[in-house]
Write a protein that holds these residues in place. Structure first.
Motif, PDB file in Angstrom:
ATOM      1  N   GLU A 111       0.800  -1.233   0.000  1.00  0.00           N
ATOM      2  CA  GLU A 111       0.000   0.000   0.000  1.00  0.00           C
ATOM      3  C   GLU A 111       0.828   1.276   0.000  1.00  0.00           C
ATOM      4  OE1 GLU A 111       0.616  -1.512   4.154  1.00  0.00           O
ATOM      5  OE2 GLU A 111      -0.204  -2.380   2.299  1.00  0.00           O
ATOM      6  N   LYS A 112       2.073   1.214   0.479  1.00  0.00           N
ATOM      7  CA  LYS A 112       2.884   2.431   0.564  1.00  0.00           C
ATOM      8  C   LYS A 112       3.910   2.564  -0.562  1.00  0.00           C
ATOM      9  CE  LYS A 112       2.509   2.913   5.598  1.00  0.00           C
ATOM     10  NZ  LYS A 112       3.273   3.016   6.875  1.00  0.00           N
ATOM     11  N   ILE A 113       3.971   1.611  -1.458  1.00  0.00           N
ATOM     12  CA  ILE A 113       4.948   1.673  -2.551  1.00  0.00           C
ATOM     13  C   ILE A 113       4.632   2.862  -3.453  1.00  0.00           C
ATOM     14  CG2 ILE A 113       5.843   0.509  -4.603  1.00  0.00           C
ATOM     15  CD1 ILE A 113       5.286  -2.144  -3.211  1.00  0.00           C
ATOM     16  N   THR A 114       5.639   3.696  -3.687  1.00  0.00           N
ATOM     17  CA  THR A 114       5.448   4.843  -4.566  1.00  0.00           C
ATOM     18  C   THR A 114       5.771   4.471  -6.009  1.00  0.00           C
ATOM     19  OG1 THR A 114       7.717   5.651  -4.346  1.00  0.00           O
ATOM     20  CG2 THR A 114       6.099   6.415  -2.694  1.00  0.00           C
ATOM     21  N   VAL A 115       5.290   5.281  -6.921  1.00  0.00           N
ATOM     22  CA  VAL A 115       5.607   5.084  -8.333  1.00  0.00           C
ATOM     23  C   VAL A 115       7.124   5.129  -8.527  1.00  0.00           C
ATOM     24  CG1 VAL A 115       5.329   6.009 -10.659  1.00  0.00           C
ATOM     25  CG2 VAL A 115       3.388   6.013  -9.071  1.00  0.00           C
ATOM     26  N   ARG A 116       7.786   6.069  -7.869  1.00  0.00           N
ATOM     27  CA  ARG A 116       9.235   6.183  -7.993  1.00  0.00           C
ATOM     28  C   ARG A 116       9.933   4.896  -7.550  1.00  0.00           C
ATOM     29  NH1 ARG A 116      13.234   9.907  -8.496  1.00  0.00           N
ATOM     30  NH2 ARG A 116      11.782  11.680  -8.552  1.00  0.00           N
ATOM     31  N   GLN A 117       9.530   4.339  -6.408  1.00  0.00           N
ATOM     32  CA  GLN A 117      10.150   3.097  -5.930  1.00  0.00           C
ATOM     33  C   GLN A 117       9.933   1.948  -6.898  1.00  0.00           C
ATOM     34  OE1 GLN A 117       8.166   2.916  -2.140  1.00  0.00           O
ATOM     35  NE2 GLN A 117       9.970   3.607  -1.011  1.00  0.00           N
ATOM     36  N   LEU A 118       8.716   1.829  -7.409  1.00  0.00           N
ATOM     37  CA  LEU A 118       8.419   0.761  -8.354  1.00  0.00           C
ATOM     38  C   LEU A 118       9.286   0.881  -9.599  1.00  0.00           C
ATOM     39  CD1 LEU A 118       6.618  -1.633  -9.281  1.00  0.00           C
ATOM     40  CD2 LEU A 118       5.032   0.064 -10.202  1.00  0.00           C
ATOM     41  N   LEU A 119       9.384   2.082 -10.152  1.00  0.00           N
ATOM     42  CA  LEU A 119      10.121   2.284 -11.398  1.00  0.00           C
ATOM     43  C   LEU A 119      11.627   2.186 -11.205  1.00  0.00           C
ATOM     44  CD1 LEU A 119       8.098   5.157 -13.121  1.00  0.00           C
ATOM     45  CD2 LEU A 119       7.775   2.690 -13.245  1.00  0.00           C
ATOM     46  N   ALA A 120      12.085   2.211  -9.951  1.00  0.00           N
ATOM     47  CA  ALA A 120      13.514   2.098  -9.660  1.00  0.00           C
ATOM     48  C   ALA A 120      13.914   0.680  -9.272  1.00  0.00           C
ATOM     49  CB  ALA A 120      13.898   3.069  -8.548  1.00  0.00           C
ATOM     50  N   HIS A 121      13.023  -0.292  -9.489  1.00  0.00           N
ATOM     51  CA  HIS A 121      13.309  -1.692  -9.156  1.00  0.00           C
ATOM     52  C   HIS A 121      13.526  -1.863  -7.655  1.00  0.00           C
ATOM     53  CE1 HIS A 121      14.162  -2.771 -13.504  1.00  0.00           C
ATOM     54  NE2 HIS A 121      14.321  -1.451 -13.524  1.00  0.00           N
ATOM     55  N   GLN A 122      12.808  -1.081  -6.868  1.00  0.00           N
ATOM     56  CA  GLN A 122      12.976  -1.111  -5.412  1.00  0.00           C
ATOM     57  C   GLN A 122      11.723  -1.607  -4.681  1.00  0.00           C
ATOM     58  OE1 GLN A 122      14.416   2.725  -4.035  1.00  0.00           O
ATOM     59  NE2 GLN A 122      15.970   2.813  -5.642  1.00  0.00           N
ATOM     60  N   ALA A 123      10.792  -2.212  -5.403  1.00  0.00           N
ATOM     61  CA  ALA A 123       9.538  -2.651  -4.791  1.00  0.00           C
ATOM     62  C   ALA A 123       9.564  -4.099  -4.318  1.00  0.00           C
ATOM     63  CB  ALA A 123       8.378  -2.461  -5.772  1.00  0.00           C
ATOM     64  N   GLY A 124      10.625  -4.855  -4.653  1.00  0.00           N
ATOM     65  CA  GLY A 124      10.678  -6.258  -4.263  1.00  0.00           C
ATOM     66  C   GLY A 124       9.686  -7.129  -5.007  1.00  0.00           C
ATOM     67  N   PRO A 309      19.743  12.501 -10.640  1.00  0.00           N
ATOM     68  CA  PRO A 309      20.352  11.278 -10.108  1.00  0.00           C
ATOM     69  C   PRO A 309      19.309  10.304  -9.569  1.00  0.00           C
ATOM     70  CG  PRO A 309      21.520  13.216  -9.315  1.00  0.00           C
ATOM     71  CD  PRO A 309      20.265  13.714  -9.977  1.00  0.00           C
ATOM     72  N   ALA A 310      19.652   9.025  -9.571  1.00  0.00           N
ATOM     73  CA  ALA A 310      18.773   7.999  -9.034  1.00  0.00           C
ATOM     74  C   ALA A 310      18.682   8.122  -7.520  1.00  0.00           C
ATOM     75  CB  ALA A 310      19.295   6.612  -9.411  1.00  0.00           C
ATOM     76  N   THR A 311      17.532   7.742  -6.955  1.00  0.00           N
ATOM     77  CA  THR A 311      17.326   7.730  -5.510  1.00  0.00           C
ATOM     78  C   THR A 311      17.827   6.410  -4.930  1.00  0.00           C
ATOM     79  OG1 THR A 311      15.391   9.173  -5.719  1.00  0.00           O
ATOM     80  CG2 THR A 311      15.619   7.915  -3.678  1.00  0.00           C
ATOM     81  N   ARG A 312      18.682   6.499  -3.969  1.00  0.00           N
ATOM     82  CA  ARG A 312      19.325   5.314  -3.398  1.00  0.00           C
ATOM     83  C   ARG A 312      18.387   4.573  -2.449  1.00  0.00           C
ATOM     84  NH1 ARG A 312      22.149   4.024   1.257  1.00  0.00           N
ATOM     85  NH2 ARG A 312      24.022   2.723   1.004  1.00  0.00           N
ATOM     86  N   PRO A 313      18.235   3.249  -2.607  1.00  0.00           N
ATOM     87  CA  PRO A 313      17.487   2.482  -1.598  1.00  0.00           C
ATOM     88  C   PRO A 313      18.278   2.471  -0.292  1.00  0.00           C
ATOM     89  CG  PRO A 313      18.486   1.010  -3.210  1.00  0.00           C
ATOM     90  CD  PRO A 313      18.720   2.399  -3.704  1.00  0.00           C
ATOM     91  N   THR A 314      17.615   2.198   0.805  1.00  0.00           N
ATOM     92  CA  THR A 314      18.271   2.327   2.109  1.00  0.00           C
ATOM     93  C   THR A 314      19.483   1.410   2.248  1.00  0.00           C
ATOM     94  OG1 THR A 314      16.676   0.761   3.052  1.00  0.00           O
ATOM     95  CG2 THR A 314      16.178   3.107   3.275  1.00  0.00           C
ATOM     96  N   ARG A 315      19.483   0.271   1.577  1.00  0.00           N
ATOM     97  CA  ARG A 315      20.618  -0.653   1.672  1.00  0.00           C
ATOM     98  C   ARG A 315      21.590  -0.520   0.499  1.00  0.00           C
ATOM     99  NH1 ARG A 315      18.808  -6.381   4.416  1.00  0.00           N
ATOM    100  NH2 ARG A 315      17.484  -5.531   6.060  1.00  0.00           N
ATOM    101  N   GLY A 316      21.439   0.529  -0.294  1.00  0.00           N
ATOM    102  CA  GLY A 316      22.380   0.775  -1.371  1.00  0.00           C
ATOM    103  C   GLY A 316      21.945   0.191  -2.702  1.00  0.00           C
ATOM    104  N   PHE A 317      22.760   0.439  -3.725  1.00  0.00           N
ATOM    105  CA  PHE A 317      22.420   0.064  -5.091  1.00  0.00           C
ATOM    106  C   PHE A 317      22.829  -1.365  -5.459  1.00  0.00           C
ATOM    107  CE2 PHE A 317      22.430   4.760  -5.691  1.00  0.00           C
ATOM    108  CZ  PHE A 317      21.163   4.887  -6.226  1.00  0.00           C
ATOM    109  N   TYR A 318      23.362  -2.133  -4.522  1.00  0.00           N
ATOM    110  CA  TYR A 318      23.695  -3.515  -4.826  1.00  0.00           C
ATOM    111  C   TYR A 318      22.428  -4.231  -5.297  1.00  0.00           C
ATOM    112  CZ  TYR A 318      25.204  -8.363  -4.321  1.00  0.00           C
ATOM    113  OH  TYR A 318      25.501  -9.683  -4.561  1.00  0.00           O
ATOM    114  N   ASP A 319      22.504  -4.884  -6.457  1.00  0.00           N
ATOM    115  CA  ASP A 319      21.312  -5.487  -7.045  1.00  0.00           C
ATOM    116  C   ASP A 319      21.160  -6.937  -6.621  1.00  0.00           C
ATOM    117  OD1 ASP A 319      19.622  -6.810  -9.289  1.00  0.00           O
ATOM    118  OD2 ASP A 319      19.360  -4.661  -9.600  1.00  0.00           O
ATOM    119  N   GLU A 320      20.038  -7.252  -5.990  1.00  0.00           N
ATOM    120  CA  GLU A 320      19.809  -8.584  -5.424  1.00  0.00           C
ATOM    121  C   GLU A 320      19.476  -9.631  -6.488  1.00  0.00           C
ATOM    122  OE1 GLU A 320      20.367  -9.345  -2.420  1.00  0.00           O
ATOM    123  OE2 GLU A 320      20.421  -7.426  -1.362  1.00  0.00           O
ATOM    124  N   CYS A 321      19.207  -9.212  -7.706  1.00  0.00           N
ATOM    125  CA  CYS A 321      19.018 -10.154  -8.810  1.00  0.00           C
ATOM    126  C   CYS A 321      20.318 -10.354  -9.592  1.00  0.00           C
ATOM    127  CB  CYS A 321      17.921  -9.670  -9.754  1.00  0.00           C
ATOM    128  SG  CYS A 321      16.240 -10.051  -9.223  1.00  0.00           S
TER     129      CYS A 321
END
Length: 399
Positions: A111-124, A309-321
């Motif tokens: 419910e709290k996922i923003t459009v920005r988070q989704l488009l930045a591959h940060q929604a899980g 610039p891209a918005t950094r996720p709290t744990r950094g830009f390391y990509d889990e995929c």
């Protein structure tokens, strides 16, 4: 016409950009090119438009001026363009919650996922937990229900994980929700970007496109697949339980756009990986964005957001995929970084598996695209594409 290693290079370059033509020819002689095209716009002018080689390895048919090819994840940039238009028209706010536009999305902790988070591959939301096949992908209502039911793999906004296929499906439903006419993303792209520019680029390939206009991809050899990619990525891609395997290889899998009779499926949308077009069309679209968007009635405010610039996720830009650091995403586009550079610092675009790339450089006023029928095996810039970009920017610096 210039011929190198028995491969004709056709098209034109403007005065001062002859080095790009030479480099394109060298790709066939030195870098294993089979067939492809490269196009670049500079300050709104088409300065490079080249094509050559073979569009089909089995039949040896030549790559022609209007040959199109699938560009895999370079499609993501085209899909992001549609949401940028929606933003410019006031339909979409990147900082708003996705559920504001798509109420059913607010399930399973989304419910709290923003459009920005989704488009930045940060929604899980990089993979599906329930079965998704071609029939589901083709039925946008059913697909939306599956997307809404998916649970994030972790707290959204904390980590980055490449949404290899799912990103485009989410973008497609967002577009259907915000567009007053409720068009699919592929239809919107055709109506509002490709057709106004008069170019051959499709996220939804129409039935009337003949097979003769389509290049077929020549995959890397098994040995090249095993040795060309970073070892960590190769091991992850072979592990059926890994994030990248679930995101890219299965359910529905990156090959879902293929069709035995028609090369690529018709009237079928995979907005993260099934785009088909010419280098000319992709470069023209990016040129419209690089030049401030007037050609497509974009607001400068939107273009500035894309260039930021891209918005950094709290744990950094390391990509889990991808199991790697250095890739950054913003508002649906990939950003230029020290480990994956293209254009200037404010450039935005998208690369595709196999070597394709399209991007806008708003500082240099460049729109660029490279497409190929022979898939390479590098993750951070195909040597053929890198050589072409280096030649392009050398010409611009000299001018």
């Amino acid at each position: 016409m210039l011929t190198v290693a028995s491969q004709p290079v056709e098209g034109h370059v403007s005065r001062g950009f002859e080095g790009v033509r030479k480099t394109f020819a060298e790709n066939f002689a030195r870098r294993g090119e089979l067939g492809g095209a490269c196009c670049a716009y500079y300050r709104g002018e088409k300065v490079v438009d080249l094509w050559g080689g073979t569009r089909n390895k089995q039949t040896a048919e030549p790559w022609e001026r209007d040959t199109m090819v699938v560009v895999h994840s370079a499609t993501k940039g085209l899909a992001a363009m549609t949401l940028a238009l929606a933003h410019s028209r006031g339909w979409l706010d990147y900082e708003e919650r996705v559920a504001t536009y798509w109420p059913e999305f607010a399930q399973q902790g989304k419910e709290k996922i923003t459009v920005r988070q989704l488009l930045a591959h940060q929604a899980g939301l990089f993979a599906f937990d329930e079965p998704v096949d071609r029939s589901v992908v083709a039925d946008l209502d059913r697909l939306a229900e599956v997307l809404a039911r998916q649970k994030p793999a972790w707290e959204p906004g904390t980590r980055q994980a490449y949404h290899a296929l799912t990103l485009g499906f989410h973008e497609g439903e967002l577009m259907r929700r915000v567009d007053p006419r409720h068009r699919s993303l592929g239809q919107f792209f055709q109506d509002e970007i490709a057709s106004p520019l008069g170019e051959d680029v499709y996220i939804r390939v129409p039935a009337e496109i003949p097979n003769a206009r389509l290049a077929t991809l020549s995959p890397p050899s098994r040995l090249r697949m095993l040795t060309g990619f970073p070892l960590r990525f190769t091991l992850e891609a072979m592990n059926r339980r890994s994030n990248i395997y679930r995101a890219l290889v299965t359910n529905p899998g990156a090959a879902v756009y293929l069709d035995e009779q028609h090369v690529y499926a018709r009237n079928f949308e995979v907005p993260s990986g099934g785009g088909v077009g010419t280098a000319r069309g992709i470069a023209h679209a990016y040129s419209a964005f690089a030049a401030g968007g007037r050609e497509l009635a974009l607001r400068q405010e939107t273009v500035d957001l894309l260039a930021a610039p891209a918005t950094r996720p709290t744990r950094g830009f390391y990509d889990e995929c991808m199991k790697a650091d250095g890739m950054q995403f913003s508002l649906g586009f990939m950003k230029s970084t020290p480990s994956w550079p293209f254009g200037g610092a404010r450039s935005f675009g998208s690369a595709g598996s196999g070597g394709s790339l399209g991007f806008a450089d708003p500082d240099a006023l460049v729109g660029y695209a490279y497409v190929t029928s022979r898939m390479g095996t590098t993750l951070t810039g195909d040597p053929r594409d890198v050589a072409l970009r280096n030649a392009l920017y050398s010409a611009i610096q000299r001018s």
